[in-house]
Motif scaffolding. Structure first.
Motif, mmCIF file in Angstrom:
data_model
loop_
_atom_site.group_PDB
_atom_site.id
_atom_site.type_symbol
_atom_site.label_atom_id
_atom_site.label_comp_id
_atom_site.label_asym_id
_atom_site.label_seq_id
_atom_site.Cartn_x
_atom_site.Cartn_y
_atom_site.Cartn_z
ATOM 1 N N LEU A 354 -47.873 6.007 15.570
ATOM 2 C CA LEU A 354 -49.284 5.793 15.230
ATOM 3 C C LEU A 354 -49.861 4.661 16.055
ATOM 4 C CD1 LEU A 354 -51.702 6.556 13.413
ATOM 5 C CD2 LEU A 354 -50.880 4.833 11.781
ATOM 6 N N GLU A 355 -49.074 3.594 16.265
ATOM 7 C CA GLU A 355 -49.553 2.482 17.096
ATOM 8 C C GLU A 355 -49.919 2.983 18.491
ATOM 9 O OE1 GLU A 355 -49.794 -0.964 15.838
ATOM 10 O OE2 GLU A 355 -49.679 0.445 14.165
ATOM 11 N N THR A 356 -49.028 3.762 19.056
ATOM 12 C CA THR A 356 -49.257 4.288 20.412
ATOM 13 C C THR A 356 -50.448 5.239 20.434
ATOM 14 O OG1 THR A 356 -46.889 4.116 20.889
ATOM 15 C CG2 THR A 356 -48.203 5.549 22.318
ATOM 16 N N PHE A 357 -50.499 6.138 19.471
ATOM 17 C CA PHE A 357 -51.535 7.168 19.446
ATOM 18 C C PHE A 357 -52.930 6.557 19.284
ATOM 19 C CE2 PHE A 357 -54.090 10.415 17.262
ATOM 20 C CZ PHE A 357 -53.922 11.493 18.126
ATOM 21 N N THR A 358 -53.059 5.551 18.434
ATOM 22 C CA THR A 358 -54.394 5.006 18.144
ATOM 23 C C THR A 358 -54.822 3.927 19.130
ATOM 24 O OG1 THR A 358 -53.397 3.441 16.572
ATOM 25 C CG2 THR A 358 -54.279 5.500 15.682
ATOM 26 N N GLN A 359 -53.911 3.448 19.947
ATOM 27 C CA GLN A 359 -54.281 2.404 20.906
ATOM 28 C C GLN A 359 -54.406 2.933 22.334
ATOM 29 O OE1 GLN A 359 -52.463 -1.575 20.402
ATOM 30 N NE2 GLN A 359 -51.416 -0.765 18.622
ATOM 31 N N LYS A 360 -54.375 4.255 22.474
ATOM 32 C CA LYS A 360 -54.534 4.835 23.796
ATOM 33 C C LYS A 360 -55.920 4.510 24.322
ATOM 34 C CE LYS A 360 -51.369 8.765 23.414
ATOM 35 N NZ LYS A 360 -51.270 10.253 23.275
#
Length: 360
Positions: A354-360
């Motif tokens: 989720l961290e990776t997905f939402t900080q793209k």
């Protein structure tokens, strides 16, 4: 059906109207209450004290102490016995309300609730969330009796902190995602569960379509129907989901993630509803429902709801990820009502994803 299904649909009486608090004295006299304990918050009490009506009976006002704990409930129950109170009035937000209900249960007294916020459905539901002295969530207790009376004055909530209303929206939004993930597994839906599903879906619809207009009303300090609808979505509809659905409509992944985050002292700076809103996204990530996450992200960002740990100023070490994941996976946690097999490793994987997905 293997889960518990007991209907606890509503308080004995519920009223939302302008100047609703002014009728408190009438309600107390109808119930033959002559000596009551008033539990209240700190800052909220100072803000709403001018609205609190003069009463014709004996009252004793006490600050609730800041947290709903076993010790606080025992202490206030002992006070009720000593002072021979015949009722409790809780004035404030969710924790005051929860402590009032918990104390009333222990003291065998009626409970009347005057909400000052629409940040949770606590005013509506016959249950309390119990914390320890360190503010770590322990459990929730369901009581065998409905709340006796809820009086909501929308004008008072209109002047409540905006961020708490937004947190309430985040908390209530979870009602749809958590109930749906459980109810969708049923081959046959009892009518009670259908009522819970309707309430969850209706609250979801109201929040996604009317929250901006409701928050604009708060900014202008002018009541509108959208504001009233969002208040009742957060309190009445949200309460109905668990009230009619019981374990089919109470909590699942999102609240388990919230509960787990409370083991981190740094998370205590975040409002309950903000952590639940984050939990929704983790739950959706566990379901691999990236489409729904993408649909929610603009709404989250417009309301400044957290989309990841970074938005909550949380930077977890590997040990902290492990602690959160293990707490979320305790055997009695509702996250196990999801159809997926939940393990600490899966939760850590999805939180990081989720961290990776939402900080793209």
């Amino acid at each position: 059906m293997t889960k518990q299904l007991i209907v606890r649909g509503a308080p004995q009486e519920y009223e939302l109207k302008a100047n609703a608090w002014d009728s408190l004295d009438v309600h107390l006299n109808r119930r033959n209450m002559k000596n009551i304990l008033i539990l209240h918050g700190e800052r909220s009490w100072q803000a709403v004290k001018p609205y609190f009506p003069k009463l014709s009976i004996t009252t004793s006002s006490h600050y609730y102490g800041g947290q709903c704990t076993d010790l606080a409930a025992e202490n206030f129950a002992s006070l009720c016995k000593k002072e021979q109170f015949d009722g409790i009035v809780a004035v404030g937000g969710g924790k005051v309300t929860d402590l009032g209900k918990f104390t009333a249960y222990k003291a065998h007294l009626p409970i009347i609730i005057l909400p000052t916020l629409a940040a949770t459905c606590a005013a509506y539901t016959p249950l309390s969330v119990i914390y320890n002295q360190a503010s770590v969530m322990l459990r929730y207790d369901i009581f065998p009796k409905s709340n006796d009376l809820v009086l909501i004055d929308p004008e008072i909530i209109l002047h409540s902190p905006r961020d708490l209303m937004i947190a309430g929206i985040g908390d209530t939004l979870a009602k749809w995602y958590e109930s749906n993930v459980i109810i969708s597994q049923l081959a046959t839906k009892p009518l009670e569960v259908q009522v819970a599903e309707f309430a969850a879906k209706k609250s979801h619809e109201i929040l996604l379509t009317q929250s901006h207009e409701a928050l604009a009303a708060m900014d202008r300090k002018i009541l509108n129907q959208a504001f009233i609808d969002v208040v009742e979505a957060n309190i009445l509809l949200a309460g109905m989901v668990g009230g009619f659905g019981d374990e089919y409509g109470r909590t699942a992944g999102a609240h388990s993630i919230h509960d787990a985050l409370t083991v981190l002292p740094a998370s205590h700076e975040q409002l309950h509803g903000n952590k639940v809103a984050y939990g929704i996204l983790v739950q959706l990530m566990i379901e691999n429902n990236l489409t729904e996450i993408k649909r929610l992200l603009p709404f989250y960002r417009q309301l400044h709801l957290p989309t990841n740990l970074a938005d909550m100023n949380l930077k977890l070490t590997d040990l902290e990820f492990q602690a959160v994941a293990e707490r979320a996976c305790l055997p009695d946690e509702m996250i196990h009502l999801m159809k997926e097999t939940i393990t600490p490793d899966l939760i850590i994987e999805k939180m990081k994803a989720l961290e990776t997905f939402t900080q793209k």
